[in-house]
Design a protein around this motif. Structure first.
Motif, PDB file in Angstrom:
ATOM      1  N   TRP A 121       0.839  -1.205   0.000  1.00  0.00           N
ATOM      2  CA  TRP A 121       0.000   0.000   0.000  1.00  0.00           C
ATOM      3  C   TRP A 121       0.874   1.254   0.000  1.00  0.00           C
ATOM      4  O   TRP A 121       0.561   2.247  -0.654  1.00  0.00           O
ATOM      5  CB  TRP A 121      -0.915  -0.026   1.214  1.00  0.00           C
ATOM      6  N   THR A 145       2.375   1.630  -3.603  1.00  0.00           N
ATOM      7  CA  THR A 145       1.439   1.653  -4.729  1.00  0.00           C
ATOM      8  C   THR A 145       0.868   3.048  -4.944  1.00  0.00           C
ATOM      9  O   THR A 145       0.625   3.790  -3.984  1.00  0.00           O
ATOM     10  CB  THR A 145       0.274   0.675  -4.475  1.00  0.00           C
ATOM     11  N   ASP A 146       0.621   3.359  -6.199  1.00  0.00           N
ATOM     12  CA  ASP A 146      -0.052   4.606  -6.538  1.00  0.00           C
ATOM     13  C   ASP A 146      -1.510   4.501  -6.093  1.00  0.00           C
ATOM     14  O   ASP A 146      -2.259   3.631  -6.548  1.00  0.00           O
ATOM     15  CB  ASP A 146       0.031   4.838  -8.050  1.00  0.00           C
ATOM     16  N   LYS A 147      -1.927   5.383  -5.219  1.00  0.00           N
ATOM     17  CA  LYS A 147      -3.259   5.251  -4.606  1.00  0.00           C
ATOM     18  C   LYS A 147      -4.369   5.887  -5.431  1.00  0.00           C
ATOM     19  O   LYS A 147      -5.545   5.721  -5.121  1.00  0.00           O
ATOM     20  CB  LYS A 147      -3.237   5.866  -3.208  1.00  0.00           C
ATOM     21  N   PRO A 193      -5.640   5.263  -8.563  1.00  0.00           N
ATOM     22  CA  PRO A 193      -6.616   4.308  -9.130  1.00  0.00           C
ATOM     23  C   PRO A 193      -7.454   3.621  -8.050  1.00  0.00           C
ATOM     24  O   PRO A 193      -8.639   3.364  -8.255  1.00  0.00           O
ATOM     25  CB  PRO A 193      -5.738   3.307  -9.882  1.00  0.00           C
ATOM     26  N   TRP A 194      -6.826   3.330  -6.901  1.00  0.00           N
ATOM     27  CA  TRP A 194      -7.586   2.663  -5.836  1.00  0.00           C
ATOM     28  C   TRP A 194      -8.681   3.574  -5.287  1.00  0.00           C
ATOM     29  O   TRP A 194      -9.794   3.118  -5.017  1.00  0.00           O
ATOM     30  CB  TRP A 194      -6.630   2.244  -4.709  1.00  0.00           C
ATOM     31  N   VAL A 195      -8.350   4.834  -5.127  1.00  0.00           N
ATOM     32  CA  VAL A 195      -9.361   5.781  -4.653  1.00  0.00           C
ATOM     33  C   VAL A 195     -10.490   5.899  -5.660  1.00  0.00           C
ATOM     34  O   VAL A 195     -11.680   5.927  -5.299  1.00  0.00           O
ATOM     35  CB  VAL A 195      -8.722   7.156  -4.388  1.00  0.00           C
ATOM     36  N   VAL A 203     -11.486   3.592  -7.845  1.00  0.00           N
ATOM     37  CA  VAL A 203     -12.290   2.363  -7.784  1.00  0.00           C
ATOM     38  C   VAL A 203     -13.185   2.368  -6.557  1.00  0.00           C
ATOM     39  O   VAL A 203     -14.352   1.965  -6.610  1.00  0.00           O
ATOM     40  CB  VAL A 203     -11.363   1.128  -7.787  1.00  0.00           C
ATOM     41  N   LEU A 204     -12.645   2.841  -5.433  1.00  0.00           N
ATOM     42  CA  LEU A 204     -13.438   2.886  -4.197  1.00  0.00           C
ATOM     43  C   LEU A 204     -14.624   3.819  -4.339  1.00  0.00           C
ATOM     44  O   LEU A 204     -15.753   3.476  -3.958  1.00  0.00           O
ATOM     45  CB  LEU A 204     -12.545   3.338  -3.037  1.00  0.00           C
TER      46      LEU A 204
END
Length: 227
Positions: free
Chosen positions: A54, A57-59, A61-63, A65-66
């Motif tokens: 975590w 990782t580049d956050k 894209p995760w944000v 997707v969330l």
């Protein structure tokens, strides 16, 4: 310092720090990360690995997707609530139709089961005309079982005479089936009305006082109808 004296080797901490031009110590991040990855004492537990993953990782894209997932979940919840509400409203409407249709059929049966078909349709029409009028209750059952104050009798009396009885035989047989068909046709407007605006009727063998104030429009079988 004598020329033959060697400087002690730089410690790991010294290697991880360099002096800036101003002489202030700064942290060498790359060196520190190399030490972490090369250390034999590194914690290889799944939790630690997840934390490192975590961290590295580049956050973005995760944000994204969330956020998309939350939006989709919210829309799904709202749609399910809307459909559930629509189903509930449809169920209530069907139940109300069932009750009103039963009340209308009972009124036709007890008021006009011995009358010709035209007379039965006429009684059903009067009942539905009252339901549509602002002068009467808003549901068929409320119209059928409505009671009004009678100053002569000094009590509330039923709008339809058969509702005055506490006990009546249960509707049955061909006459009941016929009354149900008449009620269904008038309730669902499958039958063309012939007594537009008719709100009152009485048997031919009586002449109530209120009849003088109404406009007579038809006599069908043993009933006289007024608006």
């Amino acid at each position: 310092m004598p020329a033959n004296v060697q400087k002690p080797p730089a410690s790991h901490k010294a290697q991880e720090r360099t002096r800036s031009e101003t002489g202030i110590l700064t942290f060498d991040r790359a060196a520190a990360m190399r030490k972490v990855w090369l250390s034999e004492d590194i914690d290889l537990s799944p939790l630690y690995a997840a934390r490192v993953f975590w961290y590295r990782t580049d956050k973005g894209p995760w944000v994204f997707v969330l956020v998309v997932g939350l939006v989709v979940a919210l829309l799904g919840f709202l749609l399910s609530a809307v459909f559930a509400n629509q189903d509930e409203r449809r169920n209530r409407a069907r139940e109300l139709d069932r009750q009103n249709l039963a009340c209308l059929a009972r009124n036709v049966y007890f008021e006009a089961r011995g009358e010709p078909a035209a007379g039965q349709y006429a009684v059903a029409e009067v009942t539905m005309n009252r339901k549509a009028s602002r002068r009467f209750p808003r549901t068929v059952c409320a119209v059928v079982y409505q009671k009004n104050w009678d100053p002569i009798l000094g009590r509330n009396v039923g709008a339809f005479s058969w509702t005055e009885f506490n006990e009546l035989p249960a509707p049955s047989g061909e006459e009941w089936e016929r009354a149900r068909k008449v009620a269904d046709a008038v309730y669902y407007r499958k039958y063309t009305p012939v007594l537009e605006g008719a709100l009152f009727f009485h048997a031919t063998y009586i002449t109530p006082d209120w009849a003088k104030e109404k406009k007579r429009i038809a006599r069908i079988g043993r009933h006289v109808f007024y608006r």
